[in-house]
Design a protein around this motif. Structure first.
Motif, short mmCIF file in Angstrom:
data_model
loop_
_atom_site.label_atom_id
_atom_site.label_comp_id
_atom_site.label_asym_id
_atom_site.label_seq_id
_atom_site.Cartn_x
_atom_site.Cartn_y
_atom_site.Cartn_z
N LYS A 127 0.83 -1.17 0.07
CA LYS A 127 -0.10 0.01 -0.03
C LYS A 127 0.92 1.21 -0.08
O LYS A 127 1.78 1.09 0.62
N ARG A 128 0.57 2.16 -0.88
CA ARG A 128 1.43 3.40 -0.86
C ARG A 128 1.15 4.21 0.30
O ARG A 128 -0.17 4.55 0.64
N PRO A 129 2.22 4.66 1.06
CA PRO A 129 1.89 5.35 2.31
C PRO A 129 1.37 6.74 2.07
O PRO A 129 2.10 7.49 1.16
N ARG A 130 0.09 7.07 2.45
CA ARG A 130 -0.35 8.52 1.96
C ARG A 130 -0.25 9.49 3.37
O ARG A 130 -0.08 10.69 3.16
N GLN A 131 -0.50 8.88 4.26
CA GLN A 131 -0.54 9.85 5.49
C GLN A 131 1.07 9.71 6.22
O GLN A 131 1.73 8.73 5.94
N ALA A 132 1.32 10.67 7.06
CA ALA A 132 2.57 10.97 7.59
C ALA A 132 3.07 9.88 8.48
O ALA A 132 4.10 9.39 8.41
N ARG A 133 1.98 9.12 9.26
CA ARG A 133 2.10 8.25 10.47
C ARG A 133 2.55 6.92 9.61
O ARG A 133 3.60 6.08 9.96
N SER A 134 1.96 6.78 8.15
CA SER A 134 2.38 5.52 7.42
C SER A 134 3.96 5.63 6.96
O SER A 134 4.66 4.56 7.11
N LYS A 135 4.01 6.72 6.62
CA LYS A 135 5.63 6.75 5.91
C LYS A 135 6.54 6.62 7.38
O LYS A 135 7.75 5.94 7.02
N GLN A 136 6.16 6.89 8.14
CA GLN A 136 7.07 6.75 9.49
C GLN A 136 7.00 5.17 9.82
O GLN A 136 8.27 4.86 10.25
N MET A 137 5.91 4.56 9.65
CA MET A 137 5.92 3.14 9.99
C MET A 137 6.81 2.41 9.10
O MET A 137 7.45 1.57 9.54
N VAL A 138 6.76 2.55 7.72
CA VAL A 138 7.64 1.80 6.68
C VAL A 138 9.04 2.27 7.12
O VAL A 138 9.93 1.31 7.44
N ALA A 139 9.33 3.47 7.48
CA ALA A 139 10.74 3.59 8.05
C ALA A 139 11.18 2.78 9.48
O ALA A 139 12.25 2.37 9.51
N THR A 140 10.11 3.13 10.29
CA THR A 140 10.35 2.14 11.51
C THR A 140 10.56 0.75 11.10
O THR A 140 11.39 0.18 11.87
N LEU A 141 9.80 0.06 10.49
CA LEU A 141 9.78 -1.37 10.04
C LEU A 141 11.24 -1.57 9.21
O LEU A 141 11.80 -2.73 9.76
N ILE A 142 11.63 -0.66 8.55
CA ILE A 142 13.07 -1.18 8.15
C ILE A 142 14.24 -1.27 8.97
O ILE A 142 14.90 -2.05 9.04
N GLU A 143 13.91 0.04 9.76
CA GLU A 143 15.09 -0.11 10.73
C GLU A 143 15.10 -1.17 11.71
O GLU A 143 15.70 -1.67 12.29
N ALA A 144 13.76 -1.51 12.23
CA ALA A 144 13.41 -2.63 13.08
C ALA A 144 14.16 -4.03 12.37
O ALA A 144 14.80 -4.63 13.26
N THR A 145 13.88 -3.95 11.23
CA THR A 145 14.57 -5.23 10.57
C THR A 145 16.14 -5.20 10.65
O THR A 145 16.59 -6.33 10.83
N ALA A 146 16.54 -4.06 10.42
CA ALA A 146 18.04 -3.72 10.61
C ALA A 146 18.48 -4.43 11.92
O ALA A 146 19.47 -5.17 12.14
N ARG A 147 17.71 -3.96 12.75
CA ARG A 147 17.87 -4.30 14.38
C ARG A 147 17.92 -5.85 14.68
O ARG A 147 18.85 -6.37 15.43
N CYS A 148 16.69 -6.28 13.95
CA CYS A 148 16.53 -7.66 14.35
C CYS A 148 17.77 -8.56 13.78
O CYS A 148 17.85 -9.52 14.28
N ILE A 149 18.05 -8.30 12.58
CA ILE A 149 19.17 -8.95 11.74
C ILE A 149 20.35 -8.89 12.67
O ILE A 149 20.88 -9.91 12.70
N VAL A 150 20.67 -7.64 13.30
CA VAL A 150 22.02 -7.50 13.97
C VAL A 150 21.59 -8.39 15.32
O VAL A 150 22.73 -8.99 15.62
N ALA A 151 20.58 -8.34 16.07
CA ALA A 151 20.53 -8.99 17.46
C ALA A 151 20.13 -10.57 17.08
O ALA A 151 20.59 -11.30 17.94
N ASN A 152 19.59 -10.82 16.00
CA ASN A 152 19.14 -12.56 15.98
C ASN A 152 20.07 -13.05 14.69
O ASN A 152 19.55 -14.23 14.69
N GLY A 153 20.36 -12.42 13.91
CA GLY A 153 21.00 -13.03 12.77
C GLY A 153 19.74 -13.06 11.61
O GLY A 153 18.75 -12.87 11.68
N LEU A 154 20.26 -13.51 10.45
CA LEU A 154 19.14 -13.36 9.21
C LEU A 154 18.25 -14.57 9.36
O LEU A 154 16.93 -14.14 9.22
N ASP A 155 18.63 -15.50 9.97
CA ASP A 155 17.71 -16.94 10.06
C ASP A 155 16.77 -16.43 11.46
O ASP A 155 15.93 -17.13 11.28
N GLY A 156 17.15 -15.79 12.26
CA GLY A 156 16.60 -15.61 13.42
C GLY A 156 15.65 -14.54 13.33
O GLY A 156 15.00 -14.11 14.39
#
Lengths: 198, 198
Positions: free
Chosen positions: B3-32
DNA sequence: CCATAATGCGAAGATGTATTCGCATTCAAT
DNA sequence: ATTGAATGCGAATACATCTTCGCATTATGG
């Protein structure tokens, strides 16, 4: 191994399972390799698998150990002429490497792709030690004295560079560059790097 | 993206999810790295994740694309002196590489470890193209004429050799060899390889 | 040949993960 | 303020994998 094989059929089973694992990895990739699939390919039940291997990891470790031993044997039997020129030795090793990686329907490539979750050291150390010793002999013959400290770094760089450059090329479905050119390039690079006495 | 982000909060959400993914990979490895874990780290529900990303792969692709763009930016801003000597240029690039890989708590190392199941080409091509162009400019300035054909092979070999040798060293928990020595060795090797006009 | 150990079996249990879907909440334009 | 769209939620679903366990089959030694 969970149970030491006493009868002949169980020894056979262990060998069959290891080979089935190899075929399963080739056919499905390491991620697609499951214990039921291995058992199916071996023509054996899953339960039997766990009779001899603690878990899937142990089975794969056994496969790697087996192949590592094979590679070590192959390296020792590789004809080398420590009196000859460096370029021929390196070129021969590179060709041997490409041949090995292309053999086994891509088993080695798949294993190296996943080096970080495998007992890679077993194999990497074999290569490292072999070529370190080879280089040592060659240099002692040709230069009498050589900074051995530095040689370890060089061999580390060379082994890793060569291995992963090869794998990256072979794993590429539509390689832009011909294998022969890369082989030649690697040979050039290594020979020049080794030739300069630092 | 689902879904294309239309509101500001959804843009924020996309960014937050990407950063969380990065932190998750760092913390648990790609498999975890699992979608529930990513959502938890993002302080968000799993459902929201699937509002913006088709699946887990799309999320990771987005992360890679983001970082690839960052690296491309960093490379362009890397000060280069195409009039200076080759060794300084190569040495600078090597140091930059080590710094980059050591940064981000090992995110890049984890991503490169798993290159074979990621859109690696995105990043590898960036490096390949950048250094190919850089080398072209440098050689035109210094030699006027140079076999460009061959240059592609050389850059391919150099980029892959360097990248994976670095990763192998950094990923090693108890490295036998000091990073500085390997950096110097890589620099030597590359400079010598590039310097010989074939 | 028999008794006992070794081996082989595969359905079922335990676990974990990706993804969906109906409903709740928030936003933005009128 | 109201209303429809956008966004957010998370329990539930669907699926896949590893591993176990009780029973069947086969080998071995006396």
């Amino acid at each position: 191994m969970r149970k030491r094989p006493r009868q002949a059929r169980s020894k056979q089973m262990v060998a069959t399972l290891i080979e089935a694992t190899a075929r399963c990895i080739v056919a499905n990739g390491l991620d697609g390799t499951t214990t039921p699939r291995i058992a199916e390919l071996a023509g054996v039940s899953v339960g039997s698998l766990y009779q001899y291997f603690e878990d899937k990891e142990a089975l794969i470790d056994a496969l790697v150990a087996d192949r590592a031993a094979g590679i070590a044997r192959g390296l020792r039997q590789l004809p080398v002429d420590t009196a000859g020129n460096l370029r021929d030795m390196v070129g021969g090793a590179i060709r041997y490497g490409f041949a090995l990686l292309s053999a086994g329907d891509g088993l080695y490539v798949e294993l190296i792709k996943n080096w970080h979750r495998m007992p890679t050291d077993k194999v990497a150390d074999v290569l490292q030690q072999h070529f370190l010793e080879l280089a040592r002999v060659w240099f002692l013959r040709h230069y009498r004295e050589y900074p051995i400290e530095n040689l370890q770094v060089r061999i580390f760089i060379i082994v890793n560079s060569t291995l992963f450059t090869m794998v990256r090329l072979i794993a590429d479905d539509h390689p832009l560059l011909p294998q022969s050119d890369v082989a030649e390039g690697l040979t050039d690079m290594i020979v020049q790097y080794l030739a300069v006495p630092s």
